[in-house]
Design an enzyme around this catalytic site. Structure first.
Site, mmCIF file in Angstrom:
data_model
loop_
_atom_site.group_PDB
_atom_site.id
_atom_site.type_symbol
_atom_site.label_atom_id
_atom_site.label_comp_id
_atom_site.label_asym_id
_atom_site.label_seq_id
_atom_site.Cartn_x
_atom_site.Cartn_y
_atom_site.Cartn_z
ATOM 1 N N ASN A 192 -0.161 11.820 1.583
ATOM 2 C CA ASN A 192 0.534 10.701 0.947
ATOM 3 C C ASN A 192 0.691 10.975 -0.547
ATOM 4 O O ASN A 192 -0.073 11.724 -1.127
ATOM 5 C CB ASN A 192 -0.282 9.412 1.128
ATOM 6 C CG ASN A 192 -0.181 8.858 2.531
ATOM 7 O OD1 ASN A 192 0.899 8.746 3.080
ATOM 8 N ND2 ASN A 192 -1.320 8.511 3.106
ATOM 9 N N ASP A 246 -10.756 7.381 -3.033
ATOM 10 C CA ASP A 246 -10.022 8.289 -3.919
ATOM 11 C C ASP A 246 -10.886 8.903 -5.017
ATOM 12 O O ASP A 246 -10.463 9.010 -6.174
ATOM 13 C CB ASP A 246 -8.800 7.580 -4.510
ATOM 14 C CG ASP A 246 -7.697 7.419 -3.476
ATOM 15 O OD1 ASP A 246 -7.874 7.894 -2.342
ATOM 16 O OD2 ASP A 246 -6.659 6.800 -3.783
ATOM 17 N N ASN A 281 -2.069 5.900 9.707
ATOM 18 C CA ASN A 281 -2.435 5.122 8.526
ATOM 19 C C ASN A 281 -3.874 4.633 8.660
ATOM 20 O O ASN A 281 -4.249 4.061 9.681
ATOM 21 C CB ASN A 281 -1.475 3.932 8.392
ATOM 22 C CG ASN A 281 -1.559 3.264 7.035
ATOM 23 O OD1 ASN A 281 -2.644 3.047 6.497
ATOM 24 N ND2 ASN A 281 -0.406 2.928 6.477
ATOM 25 N N TYR A 285 0.846 -1.186 0.000
ATOM 26 C CA TYR A 285 0.000 0.000 0.000
ATOM 27 C C TYR A 285 0.886 1.243 0.000
ATOM 28 O O TYR A 285 1.947 1.234 -0.592
ATOM 29 C CB TYR A 285 -1.002 -0.037 1.166
ATOM 30 C CG TYR A 285 -2.178 0.849 0.859
ATOM 31 C CD1 TYR A 285 -2.993 0.588 -0.234
ATOM 32 C CD2 TYR A 285 -2.450 1.976 1.621
ATOM 33 C CE1 TYR A 285 -4.045 1.419 -0.565
ATOM 34 C CE2 TYR A 285 -3.509 2.816 1.297
ATOM 35 C CZ TYR A 285 -4.298 2.527 0.205
ATOM 36 O OH TYR A 285 -5.332 3.356 -0.121
ATOM 37 N N ARG A 299 -8.692 11.040 -7.907
ATOM 38 C CA ARG A 299 -7.796 11.660 -6.920
ATOM 39 C C ARG A 299 -7.046 10.558 -6.188
ATOM 40 O O ARG A 299 -7.320 10.257 -5.044
ATOM 41 C CB ARG A 299 -8.604 12.519 -5.936
ATOM 42 C CG ARG A 299 -7.737 13.441 -5.073
ATOM 43 C CD ARG A 299 -8.507 13.913 -3.857
ATOM 44 N NE ARG A 299 -8.931 12.822 -3.002
ATOM 45 C CZ ARG A 299 -8.120 12.182 -2.130
ATOM 46 N NH1 ARG A 299 -6.850 12.502 -2.042
ATOM 47 N NH2 ARG A 299 -8.610 11.216 -1.373
ATOM 48 N N LYS A 359 -6.268 -1.974 -0.938
ATOM 49 C CA LYS A 359 -7.135 -1.837 0.228
ATOM 50 C C LYS A 359 -7.724 -3.183 0.631
ATOM 51 O O LYS A 359 -7.786 -3.530 1.818
ATOM 52 C CB LYS A 359 -8.277 -0.864 -0.079
ATOM 53 C CG LYS A 359 -7.876 0.589 -0.096
ATOM 54 C CD LYS A 359 -7.776 1.165 1.315
ATOM 55 C CE LYS A 359 -7.491 2.657 1.260
ATOM 56 N NZ LYS A 359 -7.352 3.261 2.592
#
Length: 648
Positions: free
Chosen positions: A504, A340, A548, A196, A249, A267
């Site tokens: 990130n 996202d 996280n 990830y 995004r 994920k």
């Protein structure tokens, strides 16, 4: 090829009538049964029968989130039923539908070695090699699971480039699923940044070049009117978690279009490894509506639609068809995690579907929950309650406003003050400066609750001097915006400034751990979105925490599943934050940590799941009844374990 129709499945026989792929039939998908496919003469599967073991060997009445492992001789434990089986429509959605026929048999020999769900590689025993026609297809040595893990870690550490390690892990997942998850679980701190953030960001940027095999569903504008049909093409029918993105995004990297698929895949790997959700119950999906990224559109290796990104009614209609089809195909209790999406879609989708679907936006809600947990922990180091502190954000998008709202909700819960009052403890800065009431007419709707009475302030450092925050939170997606002047100003106002640089990947972090500790003379309480190495300053080693989302969403999802929740409530997010904060011990505080190490993440996830499930029962949003007496123990019992099955 032989096939089993619905009646032969129920009778556990192999006498079904052969059918062609073009024919359709009704299959009772909801109640899988164990089918014996052994030849009576030699207890070996017939060579001519060649369908996946996964279709034939299914758990019966297994815990909802777990996959039964019968290698230890234990009987599968019963699931929580409670007589609410069809109240919310999930059974009618998956039972007795016209679907593509699935042939059921036992994979053996060469095909078994290429089935990632059941391949064990060199761990196949001598008896298994004889029983499943593997003799000669493998070298003669038999190794155990632990030695396989040791070997794979040795191989992965030989790669110096993180993307090469990422590709090695993805290759392993496609080759031997259980080894992949055992490797990740036992080496989570080392491998989490590989599967990830931050490495997955680079993987998405180069996804077209490294793409090999599909790991999820791609749904594009061309599929309008056919989305339900596409969902039925996915071989697994009992899906519990969907992670979906439109790629607009991706982390702090922007619009990567169809190549954002790396995010849902990553994920869901964590949902399994950290939260114990069965791999077969997870479905990654990318909605391809085009991209506005010129580099992608001109890249000959780009794998998505080569057109500008759709918006407005065209976009809304496609998403509505998708949401309707998911609910129709998988039922009311499937968790849909938005991932996202750009701000203008993320808030609208969450608001539109939160009352009709089980939806969760990790960027808005997951980030908020994990940051709130860190702040609750940090109070042990700086003292006071949340209400005693002032919060200043750099960044007012999904993450920033989501975190701000959850902080205000928690303060309201603790003080019984109205939410409108507790919001005044929180200030946000966007690209145009401090968000104040005089800017109200020009603000996007999700920023308006944070427009307080104050004179306009253009520069971020001036906002710090004016607001005098005790907590500084970066969610801007812009690297190196917490400058030396910013950190020194925070340090001049606070003995122990709390500084969270959350953006990130690493290149977009507002500052590094070394900068935060050096510029604050070692006094900062620092955490970041991406991992940083320990920093030595004035003879003391500072270990920074990582805020996280992987701390929250796997356990949060597990809690929703084991309770059979039908909606997500803000109080569940608060419960998850409090559960995570409870896992931080004095030993961690002594090192300056405000988050527990990832080494115990599965136990942490079980505790979060229990708190979330408990809140679902308390709010009347759970449908798996009766409530188990010990939710932590129940959550742990439901978690998938990547132990090898014994194939006899």
């Amino acid at each position: 090829m032989m096939s089993l129709n619905g009646s032969s499945l129920v009778k556990n026989s192999v006498t079904g009538v052969s059918r062609t792929q073009s024919q359709s039939l009704r299959l009772p998908v909801r109640r899988p049964v164990v089918v014996s496919m052994l030849n009576n003469n030699n207890n070996r599967p017939e060579r001519n029968v060649s369908v996946s073991v996964d279709s034939a060997v299914k758990e019966v009445n297994a815990p909802v989130a777990a996959e039964v492992d019968e290698s230890d001789g234990k009987k599968p434990s019963a699931s929580v039923g409670g007589g609410v089986e069809d109240v919310y429509g999930e059974d009618s959605a998956t039972e007795d539908q016209f679907i593509t026929p699935w042939f059921v048999s036992v994979a053996s020999g060469y095909s078994l070695l290429r089935d990632p769900h059941h391949n064990k590689g060199l761990a196949f025993t001598e008896k298994e090699r004889d029983a499943h026609y593997l003799r000669g297809l493998l070298p003669p040595v038999v190794v155990n699971h632990d030695l396989q893990v040791k070997k794979m870690m040795h191989n992965i550490r030989q790669y110096q480039i993180p993307l090469q390690r990422y590709q090695a892990m993805m290759d392993l997942q496609e080759r031997n699923e259980r080894l992949f998850y055992k490797l990740l679980i036992e080496n989570v701190e080392e491998l989490l940044p590989i599967v990830y953030t931050p490495t997955v960001g680079e993987a998405c940027q180069k996804y077209g070049s490294i793409f090999k095999n599909p790991q999820g569903l791609f749904i594009s504008l061309r599929d309008k009117g056919k989305i339900l049909e596409i969902l039925k093409n996915w071989p697994q029918k009992k899906i519990q978690v969907i992670v979906v993105t439109d790629g607009e995004r991706i982390l702090g990297l922007g619009d990567l279009g169809c190549q954002g698929m790396g995010i849902p895949v990553g994920k869901l790997s964590l949902y399994t490894a950290l939260g114990g959700i069965r791999p077969s119950a997870c479905l990654p999906i990318t909605i391809d509506v085009g991209t506005n990224n010129e580099k992608m559109l001109n890249d000959e290796f780009y794998i998505g639609l080569r057109q500008r990104r759709a918006s407005g009614q065209e976009y809304a209609e496609l998403m509505n068809e998708f949401m309707t089809a998911v609910k129709q195909n998988y039922g009311e209790k499937v968790l849909i995690q938005f991932e996202d999406f750009a701000n203008h879609n993320a808030f609208d989708l969450l608001e539109k579907y939160r009352t009709t679907h089980l939806v969760f936006n990790d960027d808005i809600q997951g980030t908020a929950s994990v940051v709130l947990a860190g702040l609750i922990s940090a109070l042990k180091l700086v003292g006071g309650s949340l209400a005693d502190h002032r919060f200043l954000f750099l960044g007012a998008g999904e993450a920033g406003t989501g975190i701000a709202e959850l902080i205000a909700l928690e303060i309201s819960k603790q003080t019984n003050a109205p939410l409108e009052e507790t919001r005044k403890k929180v200030w946000l800065v966007d690209s145009k400066g401090l968000i104040v009431r005089s800017r109200l007419d020009s603000l996007q709707h999700f920023k308006k609750p944070w427009a307080h009475d104050h004179e306009p302030v253009d520069k971020f450092v001036d906002a710090i001097k004016t607001i005098k925050p005790t907590v500084l939170i970066g969610s801007s997606g812009a690297g190196q915006t917490f400058t030396k002047e910013v950190v020194e100003t925070m340090s001049s106002l606070n003995e122990k400034p709390i500084i969270l640089a959350l953006s990130n990947p690493t290149s977009q972090s507002e500052c590094t751990a070394e900068q935060a500790y050096t510029w604050s003379d070692g006094r900062a309480i620092f955490a970041s979105g991406s991992p940083f190495d320990p920093v030595e300053y004035n003879g003391k080693v500072h270990v920074s925490g990582q805020a996280n989302n992987a701390y929250i969403f796997p356990g949060f999802g597990l809690g929703l599943i084991i309770s059979g929740a039908i909606r997500v409530h803000d109080d569940m997010l608060l419960a998850a934050s409090e559960a995570l904060a409870e896992q931080v011990t004095q030993e961690h505080f002594d090192k300056g940590l405000i988050y527990p190490p990832f080494t115990n993440i599965r136990k942490i996830s079980a505790h979060i799941a229990a708190k979330v499930a408990g809140k679902a029962y308390e709010l009347g949003l759970a449908s798996r009844l009766p409530q188990p007496e010990n939710l932590v123990a129940y959550a742990e019992s439901c978690m998938y374990s990547p132990k090898y099955r014994s194939y006899r």
